[in-house]
Design an enzyme around this catalytic site. Structure first.
Site, PDB file in Angstrom:
ATOM      1  N   LYS A  49      -8.626  18.434 -24.422  1.00  0.00           N
ATOM      2  CA  LYS A  49      -7.535  18.419 -25.305  1.00  0.00           C
ATOM      3  C   LYS A  49      -8.347  17.771 -26.594  1.00  0.00           C
ATOM      4  CE  LYS A  49      -3.256  18.363 -23.426  1.00  0.00           C
ATOM      5  NZ  LYS A  49      -1.906  17.940 -22.648  1.00  0.00           N
ATOM      6  N   LYS A  56      -6.283  28.438 -17.141  1.00  0.00           N
ATOM      7  CA  LYS A  56      -5.098  28.235 -16.571  1.00  0.00           C
ATOM      8  C   LYS A  56      -4.101  28.708 -17.398  1.00  0.00           C
ATOM      9  CE  LYS A  56      -3.973  23.537 -17.735  1.00  0.00           C
ATOM     10  NZ  LYS A  56      -3.245  22.324 -17.662  1.00  0.00           N
ATOM     11  N   LYS A  77       1.723  26.104 -21.081  1.00  0.00           N
ATOM     12  CA  LYS A  77       2.548  26.119 -22.012  1.00  0.00           C
ATOM     13  C   LYS A  77       2.189  26.139 -23.379  1.00  0.00           C
ATOM     14  CE  LYS A  77       4.733  21.927 -19.973  1.00  0.00           C
ATOM     15  NZ  LYS A  77       3.611  20.711 -20.031  1.00  0.00           N
TER      16      LYS A  77
HETATM   17  P1  TYM Z   1       2.306  19.161 -17.241  1.00  0.00           P
HETATM   18  O1  TYM Z   1       3.621  18.974 -17.802  1.00  0.00           O
HETATM   19  O2  TYM Z   1       0.937  19.713 -17.844  1.00  0.00           O
HETATM   20  O3  TYM Z   1       2.508  20.251 -15.949  1.00  0.00           O
HETATM   21  C1  TYM Z   1       3.453  19.952 -14.934  1.00  0.00           C
HETATM   22  C2  TYM Z   1       3.243  20.348 -13.660  1.00  0.00           C
HETATM   23  O4  TYM Z   1       2.772  21.765 -13.952  1.00  0.00           O
HETATM   24  C3  TYM Z   1       1.407  22.002 -13.105  1.00  0.00           C
HETATM   25  N1  TYM Z   1       0.875  23.126 -13.742  1.00  0.00           N
HETATM   26  C4  TYM Z   1       0.521  24.021 -13.138  1.00  0.00           C
HETATM   27  N2  TYM Z   1       0.316  24.421 -11.821  1.00  0.00           N
HETATM   28  C5  TYM Z   1      -0.183  25.574 -11.492  1.00  0.00           C
HETATM   29  N3  TYM Z   1      -0.761  26.476 -12.322  1.00  0.00           N
HETATM   30  C6  TYM Z   1      -0.515  26.203 -13.623  1.00  0.00           C
HETATM   31  N4  TYM Z   1      -1.192  26.853 -14.729  1.00  0.00           N
HETATM   32  C7  TYM Z   1      -0.147  24.752 -14.055  1.00  0.00           C
HETATM   33  N5  TYM Z   1      -0.201  24.295 -15.227  1.00  0.00           N
HETATM   34  C8  TYM Z   1       0.435  23.153 -15.075  1.00  0.00           C
HETATM   35  C9  TYM Z   1       0.756  20.320 -13.354  1.00  0.00           C
HETATM   36  O5  TYM Z   1      -0.308  20.508 -12.504  1.00  0.00           O
HETATM   37  C10 TYM Z   1       1.925  19.532 -13.194  1.00  0.00           C
HETATM   38  O6  TYM Z   1       2.036  19.174 -11.708  1.00  0.00           O
HETATM   39  N6  TYM Z   1       0.343  14.369 -16.531  1.00  0.00           N
HETATM   40  C11 TYM Z   1       1.555  15.327 -16.013  1.00  0.00           C
HETATM   41  C12 TYM Z   1       2.682  14.959 -16.129  1.00  0.00           C
HETATM   42  C13 TYM Z   1       2.787  13.609 -15.578  1.00  0.00           C
HETATM   43  C14 TYM Z   1       3.136  13.198 -14.195  1.00  0.00           C
HETATM   44  C15 TYM Z   1       2.903  11.958 -14.102  1.00  0.00           C
HETATM   45  C16 TYM Z   1       2.983  14.164 -13.007  1.00  0.00           C
HETATM   46  C17 TYM Z   1       3.057  12.580 -16.074  1.00  0.00           C
HETATM   47  N7  TYM Z   1       3.123  11.395 -15.323  1.00  0.00           N
HETATM   48  C18 TYM Z   1       3.343  11.264 -12.831  1.00  0.00           C
HETATM   49  C19 TYM Z   1       2.991  13.547 -11.721  1.00  0.00           C
HETATM   50  C20 TYM Z   1       3.121  12.177 -11.520  1.00  0.00           C
HETATM   51  C21 TYM Z   1       1.437  16.849 -17.018  1.00  0.00           C
HETATM   52  O7  TYM Z   1       0.729  16.795 -18.197  1.00  0.00           O
HETATM   53  O8  TYM Z   1       1.979  18.002 -16.491  1.00  0.00           O
END
Ligand code: TYM
Length: 334
Positions: free
Chosen positions: A114, A196, A199
């Protein structure tokens, strides 16, 4: 009576929720909701580590709650809330910041990525983001954190921070485990299958939004980048097969078929037929989600009831942990 183990997880409301988010995380949440006590939050405080349009962020936060529900997360069984509604997250994050090292944070892959993609805004929040995430999890003494592969490094640092704190102050935090889905832990971009699916990808052809309509989904899958070999076979780690590996992963995740079964099914068939069937399977899988999402769209009072009661119940659990931590570090009680 046996008490259920606890789950915490969340998604950021920072863009179009993708098939990656769904297969990597939300689909697993739905499957786990009967066996665990689950808290699923909308991580809006994490979102502002990258600039957001305030109106959009507000809209996306509510949209994401609708997506959780439309995917099958039952608000009666699970605790659903918005992170910024529960002040304990920021409070614990501050304390944990003082038990986290610059060196370990600077090794985080997501921070490095990032910092490159937002070189004009490498803010302190982006750097300490994993500490807030650790607070999210540790506040609720979660046993399990179902996420995609890209978040496993953040779970590791959460475990390290918790272990360090416990070593000084005794058994304060439960050390959580990350939990990956069987298929779909890392869904790749349809256009650049070595990256990957994200979004925030500026090219919408690279990702499938969970809210894309059926024709758009089918078109994106049919134009996914593959190779010229024409053999539907999963070869782990073979970069030339990254595109087909990814489509097979997606197909497997939505149909439950194994890679061997898929290879047999498409022996000699070529990519055209396989892509077309994958498109149909994904469309059929997502259709009810989209329909439920549309149905929920008008029901603001219902949604507000969910996030209000969720915040109250979450804060009750979380504030107890904050009090315990404040006491441990020596803050004067009042
Ligand atoms: P975020 O919002 O980027 O993504 C949400 C969830 O989706 C999964 N993910 C994917 N899984 C498979 N293939 C992909 N291409 C892919 N892109 C995203 C992520 O692994 C995630 O599980 N930091 C986290 C949000 C967060 C969080 C937490 C999660 C904040 N606090 C506490 C668990 C526990 C995040 O940015 O996810």
């Amino acid at each position: 009576m046996e008490t259920k183990k606890r789950i915490f997880s969340g998604v950021q409301p920072s863009g179009n929720i993708t098939l990656g988010n769904y297969l990597g995380a939300i689909k697993n949440w739905v499957e786990l909701q009967d066996d665990y006590e689950c808290l699923y939050a909308i991580m809006d405080m994490h979102s502002i580590t990258v600039r957001q349009d305030p109106k959009e962020l507000k809209k996306r936060t509510l949209d994401l709650l609708k997506i959780y529900l439309a995917c099958g997360i039952d608000p009666e069984k699970n605790l659903l809330f918005v992170q910024s509604h529960v002040p304990s997250h920021a409070q614990l994050a501050w304390v944990l910041n003082c038990y986290t090292y610059m060196g370990e944070l600077s090794r985080m892959t997501q921070f490095k990525d990032k910092s490159k993609s937002h070189a004009d805004n490498i803010n302190a929040g982006l750097f300490t983001y994993p500490v807030l995430m650790a607070a999210d999890i540790l506040l609720y003494s979660a046993d399990l954190v179902p996420v995609g592969k890209d978040q496993m490094q953040h779970i590791e640092i959460c475990r390290d921070i918790a272990g360090r704190f416990n070593a000084i102050y005794g058994d304060v935090f439960k050390i959580p485990e990350g939990f990956l889905p069987k298929a779909g832990a890392k869904v790749m971009s349809l256009q650049e299958p070595l990256k990957k699916m994200s979004k925030s990808d500026p090219n919408p052809k690279g990702y499938i939004s969970i809210l894309d309509d059926s024709a758009v989904i089918a078109k994106k899958i049919k134009s996914a980048v593959t190779d010229s070999e024409g053999v539907v076979e999963f070869r782990e780690g073979d970069e030339a097969k990254a595109g087909i590996n990814n489509l097979m992963t997606i197909y497997s995740a939505v149909t439950g078929k194994t890679m061997d079964e898929i290879t047999k099914e498409y022996a000699g068939a070529g990519y055209g037929v396989f892509k077309s069937d994958t498109a149909d399977a994904v469309v059929e899988h997502i259709r009810p989600i989209r329909e439920e999402y549309d149905r929920l769209s008008g029901d603001k009072a219902y949604l507000e009831g969910i996030f209000r009661s969720g915040a109250e119940r979450a804060e009750k659990i979380a504030s107890r942990m904050v009090s315990k931590v404040y006491k441990k570090v020596g803050f004067l009680p009042f």
